[in-house]
Design an enzyme around this catalytic site. Sequence first.
Site, PDB file in Angstrom:
ATOM      1  CE1 TYR A  88      -6.438  -5.835  -5.993  1.00  0.00           C
ATOM      2  CE2 TYR A  88      -6.986  -7.247  -4.136  1.00  0.00           C
ATOM      3  CZ  TYR A  88      -6.724  -6.000  -4.657  1.00  0.00           C
ATOM      4  OH  TYR A  88      -6.755  -4.913  -3.831  1.00  0.00           O
TER       5      TYR A  88
ATOM      6  NE  ARG B 159      -2.910  -3.236  -1.552  1.00  0.00           N
ATOM      7  CZ  ARG B 159      -2.508  -4.136  -0.645  1.00  0.00           C
ATOM      8  NH1 ARG B 159      -1.235  -4.457  -0.569  1.00  0.00           N
ATOM      9  NH2 ARG B 159      -3.374  -4.711   0.174  1.00  0.00           N
TER      10      ARG B 159
ATOM     11  NE  ARG C 114      -3.526  -2.204   2.836  1.00  0.00           N
ATOM     12  CZ  ARG C 114      -3.223  -3.337   3.476  1.00  0.00           C
ATOM     13  NH1 ARG C 114      -2.024  -3.478   4.028  1.00  0.00           N
ATOM     14  NH2 ARG C 114      -4.115  -4.313   3.578  1.00  0.00           N
TER      15      ARG C 114
ATOM     16  CG  HIS D 102      -5.932  -8.561   1.168  1.00  0.00           C
ATOM     17  ND1 HIS D 102      -5.929  -8.949  -0.151  1.00  0.00           N
ATOM     18  CD2 HIS D 102      -5.878  -7.200   1.147  1.00  0.00           C
ATOM     19  CE1 HIS D 102      -5.876  -7.877  -0.930  1.00  0.00           C
ATOM     20  NE2 HIS D 102      -5.838  -6.814  -0.173  1.00  0.00           N
TER      21      HIS D 102
ATOM     22  CG  HIS E 110      -4.904   1.043  -4.461  1.00  0.00           C
ATOM     23  ND1 HIS E 110      -4.370   0.610  -3.266  1.00  0.00           N
ATOM     24  CD2 HIS E 110      -6.096   0.404  -4.591  1.00  0.00           C
ATOM     25  CE1 HIS E 110      -5.208  -0.240  -2.693  1.00  0.00           C
ATOM     26  NE2 HIS E 110      -6.254  -0.389  -3.472  1.00  0.00           N
TER      27      HIS E 110
ATOM     28  CE  LYS F 262      -6.578  -0.565   4.543  1.00  0.00           C
ATOM     29  NZ  LYS F 262      -7.842  -0.865   3.841  1.00  0.00           N
TER      30      LYS F 262
END
Length: 330
Positions: A312, A280, A186, A303, A277, A210
């Site tokens: 994806y 990514r 990210r 994730h 992004h 995150k």
Amino acid sequence: MNNVSEQLLSDVVAVIYESYPDLNAERTKSVLSAVVAKYHIQRVEEDEPHPDAEEKVRMFLSSKRLEGLSPLTLDGYALDLDIFFCHVRKRTDAVTAADIRAYLGKFDKLKMSTIGKKLSVLKSFFGWLTAEEILPRDPSAKLKTPKLEKRLPKALTIPELEMLREACKTVRQRAFIEIMYATGCRLSEVYGMDRDAINHQSMSCRVIGKGNKEREVYFSFKAMYHLTKYLKSRADDCEALMVTERKPHRRLTKRGIQREIAVIARAAGLQDKVSPHVLRHTFATLTLNNGAELVAVQELMGHSDPQTTLRYARITEERKREQHKRYLVQ
């Protein structure tokens, strides 16, 4: 007794007097003043959030900070809740589902995804207050998050990725592209990278993602080659992996990284297709297309939910034909 308390007494006695006109107003006011004197009373201004709401928001944010939410996420929560309570100037226990619907209805020109995010913040806030038994009920519980269009994330094709590489005019630009593509990080994770954290032997680096979760990401041989050239070209002592071109050299901001990627994209004729992004997305899509396991890509991207990674997994027609031919039982 201060002016606010005096005004409150006058307002209360006036209301009572309307229902009971035979009441001795002065005597009632005198009796009530002894009770009111025990409390600190603050007037709620019409253009400000209710003090109760401000207190509950502070409690909520403190709790989420202890849970490890990033400062950026907390700032977003604080802003959304401040806007809500500037519109709905009530105590938290007086807020209704109708108040929330009316508030969200103001944003009729925003995308449904943005409205959904605003509702998500309110659900998190009121859900927490209810779980902590600060509120007896959750006014947001019956509100459903709006359905969003299921759009596949954008990703560059292999020829477009090569166009981007060839458009790089400096060692620095090429290093930026290779780092962002090879790691699948990210923007915030790349921004936080330090050059001392790069393990040249294992071609890896640890990043904070995150939820303040740490994970290891990896560089390709190509990325390490261009990264090493970039680091050797620097004469500064700044700890950041990505630094400004101008002196004094300092950590390049997230906006600065975005601008640099945009400059390269324009040179490649891909100005409407490329962003940090998108790189990514490209990492995830091309890696999955090349046969990587979904769980592995999930871990590499940080994730928590495999369904996020699965978005994806858009394969090309050629890849589909190859898979059909290879795995169909004849």
